[in-house]
Design a protein around this motif. Structure first.
Motif, PDB file in Angstrom:
ATOM      1  N   GLN A   1      79.245  70.542  38.201  1.00 29.39           N
ATOM      2  CA  GLN A   1      80.140  69.652  37.468  1.00 29.39           C
ATOM      3  C   GLN A   1      80.190  68.276  38.128  1.00 29.39           C
ATOM      4  N   ARG A   2      80.205  68.234  39.472  1.00 30.61           N
ATOM      5  CA  ARG A   2      80.207  66.943  40.170  1.00 30.61           C
ATOM      6  C   ARG A   2      78.918  66.176  39.899  1.00 30.61           C
ATOM      7  N   VAL A   3      77.792  66.872  39.919  1.00 26.95           N
ATOM      8  CA  VAL A   3      76.497  66.215  39.738  1.00 26.95           C
ATOM      9  C   VAL A   3      76.283  65.803  38.283  1.00 26.95           C
ATOM     10  N   LEU A   4      76.615  66.689  37.353  1.00 26.32           N
ATOM     11  CA  LEU A   4      76.323  66.459  35.941  1.00 26.32           C
ATOM     12  C   LEU A   4      77.470  65.795  35.184  1.00 26.32           C
ATOM     13  N   ALA A   5      78.625  65.681  35.832  1.00 26.57           N
ATOM     14  CA  ALA A   5      79.810  65.068  35.233  1.00 26.57           C
ATOM     15  C   ALA A   5      80.294  65.826  33.996  1.00 26.57           C
ATOM     16  N   GLU A   6      80.040  67.126  33.966  1.00 26.46           N
ATOM     17  CA  GLU A   6      80.579  67.974  32.905  1.00 26.46           C
ATOM     18  C   GLU A   6      80.536  69.424  33.371  1.00 26.46           C
ATOM     19  N   ALA A   7      81.437  70.215  32.820  1.00 24.73           N
ATOM     20  CA  ALA A   7      81.503  71.628  33.173  1.00 24.73           C
ATOM     21  C   ALA A   7      80.310  72.369  32.581  1.00 24.73           C
ATOM     22  N   VAL A   8      79.815  73.334  33.343  1.00 25.89           N
ATOM     23  CA  VAL A   8      78.697  74.166  32.907  1.00 25.89           C
ATOM     24  C   VAL A   8      79.108  75.624  33.110  1.00 25.89           C
ATOM     25  N   ALA A   9      78.943  76.437  32.080  1.00 25.90           N
ATOM     26  CA  ALA A   9      79.261  77.861  32.177  1.00 25.90           C
ATOM     27  C   ALA A   9      78.388  78.518  33.240  1.00 25.90           C
ATOM     28  N   GLU A  10      78.896  79.567  33.857  1.00 23.50           N
ATOM     29  CA  GLU A  10      78.195  80.237  34.956  1.00 23.50           C
ATOM     30  C   GLU A  10      76.792  80.702  34.554  1.00 23.50           C
ATOM     31  N   ASP A  11      76.655  81.333  33.378  1.00 24.52           N
ATOM     32  CA  ASP A  11      75.337  81.809  32.972  1.00 24.52           C
ATOM     33  C   ASP A  11      74.387  80.647  32.680  1.00 24.52           C
ATOM     34  N   GLU A  12      74.922  79.564  32.145  1.00 28.94           N
ATOM     35  CA  GLU A  12      74.098  78.386  31.917  1.00 28.94           C
ATOM     36  C   GLU A  12      73.675  77.755  33.244  1.00 28.94           C
ATOM     37  N   LEU A  13      74.589  77.732  34.205  1.00 32.82           N
ATOM     38  CA  LEU A  13      74.260  77.175  35.520  1.00 32.82           C
ATOM     39  C   LEU A  13      73.141  77.965  36.181  1.00 32.82           C
ATOM     40  N   ARG A  14      73.213  79.292  36.138  1.00 33.58           N
ATOM     41  CA  ARG A  14      72.156  80.115  36.751  1.00 33.58           C
ATOM     42  C   ARG A  14      70.819  79.819  36.084  1.00 33.58           C
ATOM     43  N   ALA A  15      70.822  79.729  34.763  1.00 28.82           N
ATOM     44  CA  ALA A  15      69.584  79.412  34.039  1.00 28.82           C
ATOM     45  C   ALA A  15      69.100  78.017  34.410  1.00 28.82           C
ATOM     46  N   LEU A  16      70.012  77.064  34.435  1.00 32.34           N
ATOM     47  CA  LEU A  16      69.662  75.681  34.742  1.00 32.34           C
ATOM     48  C   LEU A  16      69.116  75.535  36.162  1.00 32.34           C
ATOM     49  N   CYS A  17      69.728  76.191  37.125  1.00 33.08           N
ATOM     50  CA  CYS A  17      69.254  76.121  38.516  1.00 33.08           C
ATOM     51  C   CYS A  17      67.852  76.713  38.638  1.00 33.08           C
ATOM     52  N   SER A  18      67.626  77.825  37.977  1.00 32.06           N
ATOM     53  CA  SER A  18      66.306  78.450  37.999  1.00 32.06           C
ATOM     54  C   SER A  18      65.264  77.526  37.373  1.00 32.06           C
ATOM     55  N   LEU A  19      65.624  76.902  36.260  1.00 28.29           N
ATOM     56  CA  LEU A  19      64.700  75.995  35.588  1.00 28.29           C
ATOM     57  C   LEU A  19      64.496  74.717  36.388  1.00 28.29           C
ATOM     58  N   ALA A  20      65.521  74.267  37.100  1.00 24.02           N
ATOM     59  CA  ALA A  20      65.368  73.074  37.946  1.00 24.02           C
ATOM     60  C   ALA A  20      64.321  73.327  39.028  1.00 24.02           C
ATOM     61  N   GLU A  21      64.354  74.512  39.610  1.00 22.64           N
ATOM     62  CA  GLU A  21      63.351  74.845  40.629  1.00 22.64           C
ATOM     63  C   GLU A  21      61.956  74.867  40.012  1.00 22.64           C
ATOM     64  N   LEU A  22      61.847  75.367  38.800  1.00 24.58           N
ATOM     65  CA  LEU A  22      60.570  75.400  38.089  1.00 24.58           C
ATOM     66  C   LEU A  22      60.119  73.986  37.723  1.00 24.58           C
ATOM     67  N   HIS A  23      61.063  73.146  37.366  1.00 26.70           N
ATOM     68  CA  HIS A  23      60.795  71.757  36.987  1.00 26.70           C
ATOM     69  C   HIS A  23      60.059  71.017  38.102  1.00 26.70           C
ATOM     70  N   ASP A  24      60.330  71.382  39.330  1.00 30.74           N
ATOM     71  CA  ASP A  24      59.776  70.691  40.498  1.00 30.74           C
ATOM     72  C   ASP A  24      58.429  71.259  40.944  1.00 30.74           C
ATOM     73  N   ARG A  25      58.001  72.356  40.347  1.00 31.41           N
ATOM     74  CA  ARG A  25      56.747  72.991  40.771  1.00 31.41           C
ATOM     75  C   ARG A  25      55.535  72.231  40.271  1.00 31.41           C
ATOM     76  N   GLY A  26      54.532  72.147  41.102  1.00 28.20           N
ATOM     77  CA  GLY A  26      53.315  71.434  40.747  1.00 28.20           C
ATOM     78  C   GLY A  26      52.192  72.344  40.313  1.00 28.20           C
ATOM     79  N   ASP A  27      52.527  73.494  39.760  1.00 33.88           N
ATOM     80  CA  ASP A  27      51.493  74.440  39.336  1.00 33.88           C
ATOM     81  C   ASP A  27      51.459  74.543  37.807  1.00 33.88           C
ATOM     82  N   ALA A  28      50.621  75.430  37.309  1.00 37.63           N
ATOM     83  CA  ALA A  28      50.449  75.573  35.859  1.00 37.63           C
ATOM     84  C   ALA A  28      51.744  75.993  35.168  1.00 37.63           C
ATOM     85  N   THR A  29      52.537  76.834  35.810  1.00 42.39           N
ATOM     86  CA  THR A  29      53.795  77.266  35.201  1.00 42.39           C
ATOM     87  C   THR A  29      54.770  76.102  35.099  1.00 42.39           C
ATOM     88  N   GLY A  30      54.841  75.299  36.141  1.00 43.70           N
ATOM     89  CA  GLY A  30      55.682  74.108  36.094  1.00 43.70           C
ATOM     90  C   GLY A  30      55.227  73.159  35.002  1.00 43.70           C
TER      91      GLY A  30
END
Length: 101
Positions: A52-81
């Protein structure tokens, strides 16, 4: 969070997140953990309050878990990323290809 990155992406898409918002959120979370106010913290360990501090809006717990997982994928330099980033560029077409649009 269990499931594939595609399933996590579809969860967020179904909740109203579009590709641009997801790209911005992933980037913001990664930057906050690497050089910002949460420097040194792992993206996977963020709390709803952190997000919430970073995004300036509330995020539901299940959405946060999905978002955090996807953020890690977003940074990958491989074919999946690369595949994930391509899906973000046209999220509606990606959802349609999975039958979820």
């Amino acid at each position: 969070m269990a499931g594939t990155w595609q399933e996590r992406l579809m969860l967020l898409h179904a909740r109203g997140w579009n590709g641009e918002l997801l790209d911005e959120a992933c980037t913001a979370l990664l930057e906050a953990c690497s050089e910002g106010e949460l420097e040194g913290q792992e993206v996977s360990e963020l709390t709803p309050g952190d997000a919430q501090r970073v995004l300036a809006e509330a995020v539901a717990e299940d959405e946060l878990r999905a978002l955090c997982s996807l953020a890690e994928l977003h940074d990958r330099g491989d074919a999946t990323g690369d595949e994930f980033r391509a899906a973000l560029r046209d999220l509606d077409a990606f959802a349609d290809s999975l039958g979820g649009g």
